[in-house]
Design an enzyme around this catalytic site. Structure first.
Site, short mmCIF file in Angstrom:
data_model
loop_
_atom_site.label_atom_id
_atom_site.label_comp_id
_atom_site.label_asym_id
_atom_site.label_seq_id
_atom_site.Cartn_x
_atom_site.Cartn_y
_atom_site.Cartn_z
N LYS A 1 13.88 51.10 24.00
CA LYS A 1 13.79 50.24 22.83
C LYS A 1 14.28 50.95 21.58
CE LYS A 1 9.93 47.68 24.85
NZ LYS A 1 8.51 47.31 24.79
N ASP B 1 10.39 53.66 28.69
CA ASP B 1 10.53 52.28 28.21
C ASP B 1 10.61 52.24 26.70
OD1 ASP B 1 10.41 49.32 28.82
OD2 ASP B 1 8.67 49.49 27.50
#
Length: 923
Positions: A783, A779
């Site tokens: 980003k 995750d």
């Protein structure tokens, strides 16, 4: 033999017509109640008769100049005209039943006062739920049948008789007025039957025949209205306007011009014969030619009658009673938010009527305009509404809801664009003349014209049905030029629509055209051609027909209404999605009232089902509707529904973490749908797909907002965009980008094991159901990929090294339960790293890094001094540091909650408001 038969039929027809007219004059003389003045009978040839050498028996009222009025006559007519007169016209819907006629009569009787006289102009009876017969249409149909020798015209004639007898009985009851009306009606029916039979025998009809027959609808409704007024106690006079109005046909035959001097003299004669009258009921639509034959006022004839009567009487005001509240700022069938205009100028009315708006025809307003008589259009069925006043100057020109620049919008649908181009046209005189004379000779009307100043092309719009014919005649006309290459193409572009903006407030006002074009662009509407006259009353654009309604709503919203409507579709009504819907419900009215932003939820889709609502989803009961009234989810149909919706601005909010919606972004954007999302799959997905979406965003007016992908509700992406757009140079971005890992390392310290902290985070709901989805760093890597691409580093996910916090032996275990049970056995490695950092006065933080200078990104566990801002975090907060050319010695830092449904939904909501600002909402 056939010739003699035709001659015999013609003589029979002539005899029937002669008898008809004699009977009619006898009837007029016998029934003095109608105050018809018998005139000498003369014979004139019927226009268009097949046998011009023979005199046909159309009997007419001869019109000869009246003698100069005597002194007594002058006294009788003095003071007849003037501002004490008011004219009211009632359309067919107002005259459609006995109840409506009585209500109109009562209204008119009440309008008469000591200093007020009223002239009432009436149309033929319209259709009504209890009697779905529109009289004028039925008479025209009856004439057509008779001329085709179809005996069914007798059925129509019987229906006309029944409609008027039934209405008379309901209106007048058993009275002498009823007897008078029915007697005259039966005489008329007998005479019409004879004339129609004559037409049927001849197998043809002429304009003179048709005009005489079709005018009976107004005669009958006028008599009913006058008798009703008389029965209600009014002193009323009935005027057959064929005894007053004299008109001549225009050169094109499509309308008529008033012979004002002659009509004025005949008006004097009428008042001399009838004496002073406070209430006059006049027939609409019908008049006479200078030769004395009955004729009509053609299109919008009854309205024209009203303005003519107003001009002849020099009245102070004319009211047109109809079934709408007035003139609207746009067609309310296409733009539900359209408002009724309180006033407009004659010029504005002309422009809007040309484009099909429900306004008076330009020719209709001329008599009133000549004498500066205002006209008001009012709703007979909603008399509380003030209506629309049409006059020399609109009273609301300075300000009407603050948006008076453009008064209204209208469209002409289904037109074809003809484009004539070629380098051989440049500087050649007469090209335009040749083009338009050719089109004129083919009987084709040109709706709009546009020419580039380079003179290489001329384009013009015609009716869709005329497109191919126009292209053919032009191709024939320019055959030699095409062969020589001087004209390279005659292009036909069908399925177009003309959109016009009209308003006297545009004159000398800067930026109107730019605002209109911008509104169309933001609604993803392409403009094919533009035209504007030097008067500046009108801006006209040509667009695709499929965009007609959306374009109309877009420009109307931008100019006339305070609201910027945005249709919203939400994919993923999970934790973030349902929180966003709740925020929409709480803020919608405030946004509409304070900022003019009208957010309407039109569609909701989960992974298995969806609901699509044309008028909007009920924000209080959407869950129940989704459960009970949904259909299987189909994201393609979901996008198609929004792309064709009448709301001009549409956006899909993807609140999922799935690849499926992300793969549809480019298709949705091609359909003119904006996209807002906290979903990281597109921003960190295949580079080619990402670049396609960004290219679509740059090249069009379609927006892609994704603030929530990094930092949830924190303004991370917005800040980065601002730095780049203002010319700053990004050197490095570094941050704690996971709320879960922020909590874990803010809590992990001496005396607590790593597995214990992970278990606590899981129990508090900070982690995914399987904590490995957070601890593997994927995750955070997504980003980092999004931030890197924003900085111009086009990295793929596999180019970003990730330090996973999941021990190698536990990465492939079957379940999260097994993972959590075995994790304590690996606490030693993490404890050792913690003690080593602590002994150096440092702490552990799991960070994502974008090193722009080196062109790389990474996700890793790093050590920071305990005085560093990254060491000061608490709970699950995020922190992002921007080191730039401007913020070099002291990096720019953003810190705050970076996870949770509330803040993520708030970030998405913020993107929706940014979209609204781009679409014209006040900032």
């Amino acid at each position: 033999m056939r010739t003699s038969q035709r001659l015999g039929q013609r003589e029979t027809a002539e005899s029937a017509c002669l008898t008809l007219r004699r009977n009619y004059c006898h009837h007029a003389h016998r029934h003095g109640v109608w105050q018809l003045q018998p005139s000498p009978v003369t014979v004139a040839s019927v226009p268009g008769a097949p046998l011009p050498a023979r005199k046909t028996g159309v009997v007419t009222h001869a019109i000869s100049p009246p003698a100069a009025p005597s002194a007594s006559n002058s006294e009788a007519v003095s003071g007849v005209r003037g501002a004490h007169w008011q004219v009211h016209k009632f359309g067919g819907t107002c005259m459609a039943s006995a109840d409506r006629i009585r209500a109109a009569a009562e209204l008119m009787i009440a309008s008469v006062g000591p200093d007020t006289s009223t002239c009432v102009v009436v149309s033929a009876m319209g259709n009504h739920p209890t009697s779905p017969i529109k009289v004028t249409d039925l008479i025209l149909n009856m004439i057509n049948k008779a001329s085709r020798q179809d005996a069914a015209f007798l059925v129509d004639l019987a229906a006309l008789q029944e409609k008027h007898v039934v209405t008379a009985k309901q209106l007048l009851g058993q009275s002498k007025e009823l007897t008078q009306f029915v007697a005259s009606l039966m005489d008329d029916i007998t005479n019409l039957k004879a004339m129609l039979q004559a037409m049927s025998i001849a197998g043809m009809s002429t304009d003179a025949f048709s005009d005489f027959v079709v005018g009976h609808g107004e005669l009958w409704s006028g008599r009913l209205f006058a008798l009703c007024c008389r029965q209600l106690g009014a002193n009323v006079a009935f005027m057959d306007t064929r005894d007053v109005l004299v008109v001549t046909p225009t050169t094109d035959g499509g309308s008529v011009d008033l012979e004002e001097q002659l009509s004025n003299r005949r008006m004097d004669d009428w008042f001399n014969a009838n004496g002073p009258c406070k209430l006059v009921v006049a027939t609409g639509f019908i008049a006479r030619s200078p030769a004395g034959t009955a004729t009509t006022l053609k299109r919008n004839g009854s309205d024209f009658s009203a303005t003519i009567m107003g001009a002849l009487l020099r009245s102070r005001h004319i009211t047109i009673w109809t079934d709408v509240d007035g003139v609207y700022s746009a067609d309310p069938r296409k733009v539900p938010e359209a408002v009724c205009l309180p006033s407009m100028t004659y010029h504005e009315a002309w422009e809007l009527s040309y484009f099909g708006a429900n306004v008076l025809h330009p020719r209709t307003t001329l008599p009133a305009m000549k004498y500066h008589i205002p006209i008001t259009i009012r709703n007979f069925f909603n008399q509380a509404a003030a209506g629309t006043r049409i006059s020399d100057v609109a009273s609301d020109m300075e300000v009407y809801q603050g948006k008076a620049t453009i008064k209204g919008f209208a469209t002409i649908d289904n037109v074809t664009l003809i484009n004539v181009e070629g380098t051989g046209m440049v500087g050649v005189p007469g090209i335009a003349s040749r083009i338009f004379s050719t089109v004129r000779d083919a009987g084709i009307n040109v709706i709009m014209i546009s020419q580039a100043s380079s003179e290489q092309s001329i384009c013009f719009a015609v009716k869709g049905s005329d497109g191919e014919a126009a292209a053919k005649v032009l191709t024939d006309r320019f055959t030699d030029s095409i062969a020589a290459g001087r004209v390279s193409a005659i292009q036909v572009i069908p399925h177009c629509c003309v959109l016009a903006a009209v308003g006297q407030g545009m004159v000398a006002r800067k930026g109107v055209a730019a605002t209109m074009m911008g509104a169309l662009a933001k609604a993803n509407v392409n403009i094919k051609a533009i035209a504007q006259g030097s008067s500046e009353y009108n801006i006209t654009v040509l667009i695709d027909q499929v965009d007609s309604e959306r374009a109309l709503r877009a420009v109307h919203s931008r100019f006339y209404l305070s609201d910027v409507p945005i249709g919203v579709g939400i994919v993923g009504p999970g934790l973030i999605g349902k929180t966003l819907i709740q925020q929409l419900r709480e803020q919608r009215q405030l946004l509409k009232k304070e900022f003019g932003i009208d957010l309407r939820l039109l569609a909701v889709a989960s992974s298995s089902k969806m609901m699509l609502r044309e008028t909007g989803v009920d924000l209080d009961n959407w869950r129940q509707e989704l459960d009970e009234k949904s259909v299987p989810c189909d994201l393609e149909k979901f996008g198609n529904f929004l792309s064709t919706h009448y709301i001009p601005n549409r956006v899909i909010v993807d609140c999922t973490a799935s690849d499926a919606p992300a793969s549809k972004y480019i298709n949705w954007m091609e359909q003119g749908i904006h996209v807002v999302t906290p979903n990281k799959k597109l921003g960190s997905g295949p580079l080619e797909q990402y670049q396609s979406v960004r290219r679509m965003q740059r090249e069009g007016y379609i927006h892609f907002f994704y603030e929530g992908t990094v930092g949830a509700g924190l303004p991370v992406m917005g800040t980065l965009k601002h730095l780049l757009e203002t010319g700053d140079k990004i050197i490095k971005i570094e941050g704690i980008l996971s709320g879960t890992l922020s909590y874990i390392f803010n809590t992990f310290g001496v005396g607590r094991s790593f597995s214990e902290v992970v278990q606590e985070a899981k129990e508090r709901g900070y982690t995914e159901p399987d904590p490995r989805d957070d601890l593997n760093g994927t995750d955070v890597a997504r980003k980092v990929c999004i931030l890197a691409r924003e900085c111009g580093l086009f990295l793929e996910m596999d180019q970003i090294p990730v330090e996973s916090l999941v021990p190698e032996p536990l990465r492939e275990v079957a379940s999260s339960v097994e993972y959590m049970s075995r994790l304590p056995s690996f606490d030693g490695d993490m404890d050792a790293k913690l003690r080593e950092a602590d002994s150096s006065g440092e702490c552990l933080r799991y960070v994502g890094v974008v090193d722009v200078q080196r062109g790389r990104g990474s996700v890793e566990l790093r050590r920071y001094p305990k005085a560093h801002p990254f060491a000061q975090l608490e709970g699950s907060d995020n922190i992002i540091s921007f080191t730039t050319a401007r913020y070099f010695k002291q990096p720019l830092i953003i810190r705050g909650p970076g996870a949770g449904a509330d803040v993520t939904a708030a970030g998405v909501f913020s993107d929706l408001l940014r979209l609204a600002a781009y679409l014209g909402a006040p900032s």
